[in-house]
Design an enzyme around this catalytic site. Structure first.
Site, PDB file in Angstrom:
ATOM      1  N   ARG A  48       0.847  -1.183   0.000  1.00  0.00           N
ATOM      2  CA  ARG A  48       0.000   0.000   0.000  1.00  0.00           C
ATOM      3  C   ARG A  48       0.892   1.246   0.000  1.00  0.00           C
ATOM      4  NH1 ARG A  48      -2.131  -3.509   4.073  1.00  0.00           N
ATOM      5  NH2 ARG A  48      -4.222  -4.279   3.563  1.00  0.00           N
TER       6      ARG A  48
ATOM      7  N   LYS B  58      -2.546  -1.515   7.974  1.00  0.00           N
ATOM      8  CA  LYS B  58      -3.996  -1.571   8.064  1.00  0.00           C
ATOM      9  C   LYS B  58      -4.418  -2.753   8.933  1.00  0.00           C
ATOM     10  CE  LYS B  58      -7.987  -1.055   4.977  1.00  0.00           C
ATOM     11  NZ  LYS B  58      -8.437  -1.042   3.564  1.00  0.00           N
TER      12      LYS B  58
ATOM     13  N   HIS C 201      -2.508   3.338  -6.179  1.00  0.00           N
ATOM     14  CA  HIS C 201      -3.081   2.119  -5.602  1.00  0.00           C
ATOM     15  C   HIS C 201      -3.294   1.035  -6.653  1.00  0.00           C
ATOM     16  CE1 HIS C 201      -4.930  -0.052  -2.306  1.00  0.00           C
ATOM     17  NE2 HIS C 201      -5.968  -0.333  -3.065  1.00  0.00           N
TER      18      HIS C 201
ATOM     19  N   ARG D 123      -0.992  -1.926  -6.746  1.00  0.00           N
ATOM     20  CA  ARG D 123      -1.323  -3.065  -5.876  1.00  0.00           C
ATOM     21  C   ARG D 123      -2.253  -4.044  -6.593  1.00  0.00           C
ATOM     22  NH1 ARG D 123      -1.260  -4.544  -0.428  1.00  0.00           N
ATOM     23  NH2 ARG D 123      -3.227  -5.171   0.546  1.00  0.00           N
TER      24      ARG D 123
ATOM     25  N   HIS E 190      -3.838  -8.935   4.004  1.00  0.00           N
ATOM     26  CA  HIS E 190      -5.275  -8.954   4.170  1.00  0.00           C
ATOM     27  C   HIS E 190      -5.663  -9.837   5.358  1.00  0.00           C
ATOM     28  CE1 HIS E 190      -5.723  -7.864  -0.343  1.00  0.00           C
ATOM     29  NE2 HIS E 190      -5.807  -6.794   0.422  1.00  0.00           N
TER      30      HIS E 190
ATOM     31  N   TYR F 296      -9.036  -7.600  -5.605  1.00  0.00           N
ATOM     32  CA  TYR F 296      -7.941  -7.117  -6.445  1.00  0.00           C
ATOM     33  C   TYR F 296      -7.798  -7.915  -7.742  1.00  0.00           C
ATOM     34  CZ  TYR F 296      -6.484  -4.297  -2.497  1.00  0.00           C
ATOM     35  OH  TYR F 296      -6.463  -3.390  -1.496  1.00  0.00           O
TER      36      TYR F 296
END
Length: 317
Positions: free
Chosen positions: A148, A173, A247, A250, A281, A290
């Site tokens: 990220r 995150k 982004h 990614r 994740h 994604y």
């Protein structure tokens, strides 16, 4: 933390300190509040905060709809605190700027587009080549690992093992930490950048791995703006309107990794948890977001299905 300059400076300083003392990381939000502070200062705003000032800041620049919502909500939350000191502070509607109903489709960078971006990054400034070296290394790292943007700029020198090529991605995150090994070619780029950085800046108090021209850590806003300019320089986006984002690097990493597994004949479904762990994740269902259906992926999946169907016919009684 950089100092605030506008008439809201004292309250902004207290608000950020309070949120961090309560245990929130509050780094991205603090950066947005700095942008708001600079925006108000540039406009010579000296009166109380207004709804017009907040909404004009939220929608300024060529940023995504999601980014506008985040800007608005961060400053709106600050107004709740500001109202303690300034009773005349307007009550901002939380739904005034709404998140788009559908997620924006990702741009999957082709190999040619990536080479164009990386080449343009190196040449971003003839007078200040260190700026190009930093941008080239950050874009290349994100493309090669799927990090990220916040994870790229938060890397400290101690988080990058230039001997083994392992990155310690911390305070990310969902408050998760993880180790991210990089390819030998990526490690070579990081080593080269570190040598140029140290030779250019010498000893620095800032612990960041990627350093801007002022000898400080890159802000998310600065990196996004530099990448937006790269998109324009390479013809990937127009001066106004939507276009490929940082982004999307990614997204591109995830899609290309999946395509490579298809070509190698690997059980992609079984490897999704591995990809989810690498990308940070909570579960692999999030990773599925994604995996955009590119023409290449659809073709590889179709080939896999045809092979599977043919094998099933052969063993059928």
């Amino acid at each position: 933390m950089r100092s605030f300059l506008s008439c809201f400076g004292p309250c902004l300083t207290e608000y950020v300190a309070l949120r961090q003392k309560l245990g929130f990381q509050f780094q991205t939000q603090a950066e947005m509040l700095i942008q708001f502070d600079r925006y108000a200062h540039a406009r010579n705003h000296s009166g109380p905060i207004t709804a017009e000032l907040i909404t004009s800041f939220a929608t300024a620049d060529s940023i995504s709809d999601v980014r506008q919502v985040r800007r608005y909500q961060v400053v709106r939350n600050f107004t709740d605190y500001l109202a303690i000191h300034e009773p005349a502070t307007p009550l901002m509607d939380p739904g005034f700027i709404r998140r788009p109903a559908r997620r924006r489709l990702a741009h999957i960078y082709s190999d040619a587009e990536m080479m164009s971006l990386l080449d343009a990054a190196k040449k971003v400034s003839r007078l200040r080549p260190m700026r190009g070296a930093s941008l080239h290394a950050m874009v290349g790292l994100a493309a090669a690992t799927g990090l990220r943007i916040s994870e790229v700029i938060r890397l400290d020198r101690r988080d990058v093992d230039l001997r083994t090529g392992a990155l310690s991605v911390l305070r990310t995150k969902f408050a998760k930490d993880r180790l991210v090994p990089v390819h030998a070619s990526t490690l070579e780029i990081l080593r080269g950048y570190a040598e140029r950085r140290d030779a250019h800046f010498g000893a620095l108090e800032c612990p960041a791995f990627f350093i801007n021209l002022c000898g400080r850590r890159y802000s998310r806003h600065t990196l996004e703006l530099d990448f937006w300019r790269l998109g324009r320089a390479t013809g990937l986006r127009e001066a106004k309107g939507k276009g490929p984002r940082f982004h999307d690097l990614r997204h591109s990493y995830a899609v290309k990794r999946l395509a490579e597994w298809y070509r190698e004949g690997i059980d992609v479904q079984a490897m999704l948890p591995v990809l989810a762990t690498y990308m940070g994740h909570v579960n692999y269902t999030t990773t599925a977001y994604y995996l955009s259906a590119t023409a290449e992926l659809l073709g590889l999946a179709a080939e896999r299905f045809v092979a599977f169907a043919g094998a099933t016919k052969e063993v059928a009684p």
